[in-house]
Write a protein that holds these residues in place. Structure first.
Motif, short mmCIF file in Angstrom:
data_model
loop_
_atom_site.label_atom_id
_atom_site.label_comp_id
_atom_site.label_asym_id
_atom_site.label_seq_id
_atom_site.Cartn_x
_atom_site.Cartn_y
_atom_site.Cartn_z
N ASP A 292 0.89 -1.24 0.20
CA ASP A 292 -0.04 0.05 -0.28
C ASP A 292 0.80 1.31 0.17
N LEU A 293 1.81 1.30 -1.00
CA LEU A 293 2.67 2.32 -0.78
C LEU A 293 2.21 3.86 -1.69
N ASP A 294 2.65 4.86 -1.26
CA ASP A 294 2.22 6.08 -2.02
C ASP A 294 2.47 6.12 -3.50
N ALA A 295 3.77 5.45 -3.75
CA ALA A 295 3.98 5.17 -5.18
C ALA A 295 3.17 4.38 -5.92
N ARG A 296 2.95 4.92 -7.26
CA ARG A 296 2.07 4.02 -8.03
C ARG A 296 2.91 2.81 -8.64
N VAL A 297 2.34 1.60 -8.34
CA VAL A 297 2.76 0.32 -8.55
C VAL A 297 2.33 -0.31 -9.91
N THR A 298 3.33 -0.57 -10.83
CA THR A 298 2.94 -1.07 -12.17
C THR A 298 3.58 -2.33 -12.71
N SER A 299 3.15 -2.96 -13.61
CA SER A 299 3.72 -4.05 -14.41
C SER A 299 3.82 -3.99 -15.96
N PHE A 300 4.81 -4.49 -16.26
CA PHE A 300 5.32 -4.49 -17.79
C PHE A 300 4.30 -5.47 -18.49
N CYS A 301 4.03 -4.80 -19.50
CA CYS A 301 3.10 -5.78 -20.38
C CYS A 301 3.52 -5.93 -21.80
N ARG A 302 3.62 -6.93 -22.34
CA ARG A 302 3.86 -6.86 -23.75
C ARG A 302 2.73 -6.61 -24.65
N GLY A 303 2.50 -6.32 -25.83
CA GLY A 303 1.44 -5.98 -26.56
C GLY A 303 0.51 -7.02 -26.67
N MET A 304 -0.13 -7.73 -25.63
CA MET A 304 -0.91 -8.78 -25.61
C MET A 304 -2.02 -8.63 -24.36
N GLN A 305 -3.25 -8.87 -24.86
CA GLN A 305 -4.52 -8.51 -23.72
C GLN A 305 -4.13 -9.49 -22.70
N THR A 306 -3.58 -10.82 -22.90
CA THR A 306 -3.38 -11.66 -21.75
C THR A 306 -2.31 -11.28 -20.63
N ASP A 307 -1.45 -10.35 -21.32
CA ASP A 307 -0.72 -9.92 -20.22
C ASP A 307 -1.15 -8.95 -19.44
N ILE A 308 -2.20 -8.13 -19.86
CA ILE A 308 -2.85 -7.22 -19.04
C ILE A 308 -3.59 -7.84 -17.96
N ASP A 309 -4.42 -9.15 -18.32
CA ASP A 309 -5.11 -9.70 -17.43
C ASP A 309 -4.31 -10.38 -16.51
N LEU A 310 -2.97 -10.64 -16.64
CA LEU A 310 -1.92 -11.32 -15.51
C LEU A 310 -1.56 -10.06 -14.70
N ALA A 311 -1.60 -8.78 -15.13
CA ALA A 311 -1.10 -7.84 -14.38
C ALA A 311 -2.32 -7.50 -13.42
N LEU A 312 -3.38 -7.55 -13.86
CA LEU A 312 -4.63 -7.33 -13.04
C LEU A 312 -4.99 -8.31 -11.93
N GLU A 313 -4.43 -9.43 -12.08
CA GLU A 313 -4.21 -10.48 -11.07
C GLU A 313 -3.44 -9.88 -10.00
N CYS A 314 -2.50 -9.18 -10.09
CA CYS A 314 -1.77 -8.72 -9.02
C CYS A 314 -1.98 -7.34 -8.51
N SER A 315 -3.08 -6.86 -8.82
CA SER A 315 -3.75 -5.62 -8.23
C SER A 315 -2.96 -4.41 -8.29
#
Length: 509
Positions: free
Chosen positions: A76-99
């Motif tokens: 629960d950091l003040d910094a924005r926490v992100t994930s790298f995604c390739r140009g694929m919808q499945t990568d975005i879905d996997l990132a969403l799993e990590c909140s």
């Protein structure tokens, strides 16, 4: 409003933030693999430093990586926490799993990548980019689109990729010098055009040694977010270094991005976690950055601490250090003796300085212990040792490395044993047990400096130990690394404990 000086191109009032990608791009350096605990520790350090965005990893890498990213988002950091995604919808879905709070969607922007790597057309690439951005924003994610290989892209097409991304809802577009290919002029031209379309980031690499120059050029041209890694970790020659960008913006342009006094601690944490040692001549965080040996430089620094330093070492959480060697003059020797509470007259200081120079001429690095031994000989001030190594036995052939040690402490024999991850660690445990809690000292650095070849190889171990804000550096050479390590540590402890001038209590039960 602060006016610009003629040489400045970045206004002091410019809001610039830093994105750290040590946990993703930095981890892609050969041989580097961060555990979830290490990622959490580094993320906390980045938060303390005030990093705006932390790219915690690539969710598509695997289940273990997703668990590590989730550990970071759970902070629960003040910094924005992100994930790298390739140009694929499945990568975005996997990132969403990590909140995560957001994603960086990398899409090709040069023809080499559009056609050669992805095997698509310019038009289809634009359509896919729009679909991915819309999908991510529909799921509530902050979105940055990275135009991969942007420094080698046709700038008209790069503008099209950025415009398509922003119109689809992306929060910003990133100019990426993916292979460290370009220079500040090209970076300025590209980022200037992109900044006219919307918020722009810069992602630079150091293959040509131009990482910082390109990052500053990007900021000057309108970028307000710079991608960096701690210690410049990353693929090939690495990414642009977080600490270098932060201090350059602060010192040259009065643009504040981070809590600068956290930089050295952060650098040390990253070095320990990755196993990538800091080069001694590394800007900002290298051992030599605030170390002076030259007699002229030392004398000038003692008269005016700004004489040979661009900014105070405390700015980045460092301390100034006066090194001893062939170039050390009397002023440096006198200052070092004063630091160790050694009294010497002018003639004695001159003689000590001469001997230090002679020792340095033989190719030796002159440690604190060397200086103090020379001083004792010149001044005739013999001292009794507080701690002396009498015997050492260490074994590492079994499942648990063990060591037993006999010390003479204030004239009293003390025997102890210990276990550890290796024979040196076991011996250190035994020393602590023999001396007890009243003789604690922190091992600040441990270096194996030289190993000769052949069957009679000799290893040189150098340690720096700290106690009550006082530090001592000692080097010892032996055929056995464990003995060299223990002798150096015991000698350093002896010097540090002698300052207390009080008997040591018996070892703790």
């Amino acid at each position: 409003m602060t006016s610009l000086t003629p040489e400045q191109t970045i206004h002091p009032d410019r809001p610039v933030r830093l994105l750290d990608t040590t946990l993703r791009d930095g981890e892609q350096a050969p041989g580097v693999s961060l555990s979830p605990d290490e990622k959490v520790d580094l993320a906390r350090g980045l938060e303390r430093a005030g990093v705006a965005v932390i790219e915690a990893g690539s969710a598509c890498t695997g289940a273990g990586e997703r668990r590590a990213i989730s550990r970071v988002t759970d902070l629960d950091l003040d910094a924005r926490v992100t994930s790298f995604c390739r140009g694929m919808q499945t990568d975005i879905d996997l990132a969403l799993e990590c909140s995560v709070d957001g994603v960086h969607i990398v899409v090709p922007s040069s023809d080499r990548h559009v056609e050669g790597k992805v095997g698509t057309s310019r038009e289809d690439n634009l359509a896919t980019t729009a679909e991915l951005v819309e999908y991510a924003t529909d799921h509530g994610l902050w979105v940055e689109v990275i135009g991969e290989d942007g420094s080698r892209a046709d700038l008209d097409y790069l503008e099209s990729v950025a415009e398509t991304s922003l119109e689809a809802g992306a929060d910003r577009f990133c100019f990426a010098d993916t292979v460290g290919h370009t220079g500040p002029e090209r970076t300025t031209e590209a980022v200037s055009r992109l900044a006219d379309l919307g918020p722009v980031s810069a992602h630079t690499h150091d293959d040509l040694g131009l990482g910082v120059a390109n990052a500053l050029a990007a900021v000057s041209a309108g970028a307000d977010l710079v991608h960096c890694t701690v210690n410049g970790l990353g693929e090939r020659a690495g990414n642009v270094a977080l600490e270098e960008v932060a201090i350059a913006l602060s010192h040259v342009y009065d643009v504040e991005t981070l809590e600068l006094d956290e930089l050295y601690d952060l650098a040390q944490r990253a070095a320990r976690a990755t196993g990538v040692e800091l080069a001694p001549n590394k800007a900002v965080i290298g051992e030599n950055a605030f170390t002076h040996e030259s007699g002229i430089h030392t004398d000038g620094t003692l008269k005016d601490d700004k004489m040979y330093e661009p900014y105070a070492p405390e700015t980045v959480g460092r301390e100034r250090r006066l090194a001893l060697g062939k170039h050390t003059g009397r002023a440096g020797v006198a200052a070092a003796l004063e630091e160790h509470d050694v009294e010497a007259g002018d003639k004695e200081v001159a003689e000590i300085a001469t001997r230090v120079t002679e020792l340095g001429d033989r190719g030796r690095r002159v440690t604190d212990a060397d200086l103090l031994a020379i001083a004792e000989d010149v001044t005739g001030d013999d001292r009794e040792r507080v701690v002396e190594l009498c015997d050492l036995t260490a074994t590492s052939g079994g499942s648990v490395p063990t060591a037993s040690i006999r010390l003479e402490v204030d004239g009293e024999d003390r025997v102890a044993s210990g276990t550890g991850s290796g024979p040196v660690d076991a011996a250190v445990s035994a020393i602590r047990d023999a001396l007890g809690s009243n003789a604690t000292a922190e091992l600040e650095s441990y270096h194996v400096d030289a190993v000769t070849g052949g069957t009679d190889a000799v290893v040189t171990v150098e340690v720096t130990m700290v106690r009550n804000d006082r530090s001592v550096t000692v080097a010892r050479s032996e055929a056995d690394i464990t003995r060299a390590s223990v002798e150096a540590m015991v000698d350093a402890l002896d010097r540090l404990l002698a300052v207390d001038q009080q008997p040591l209590t018996p070892a703790d039960d």
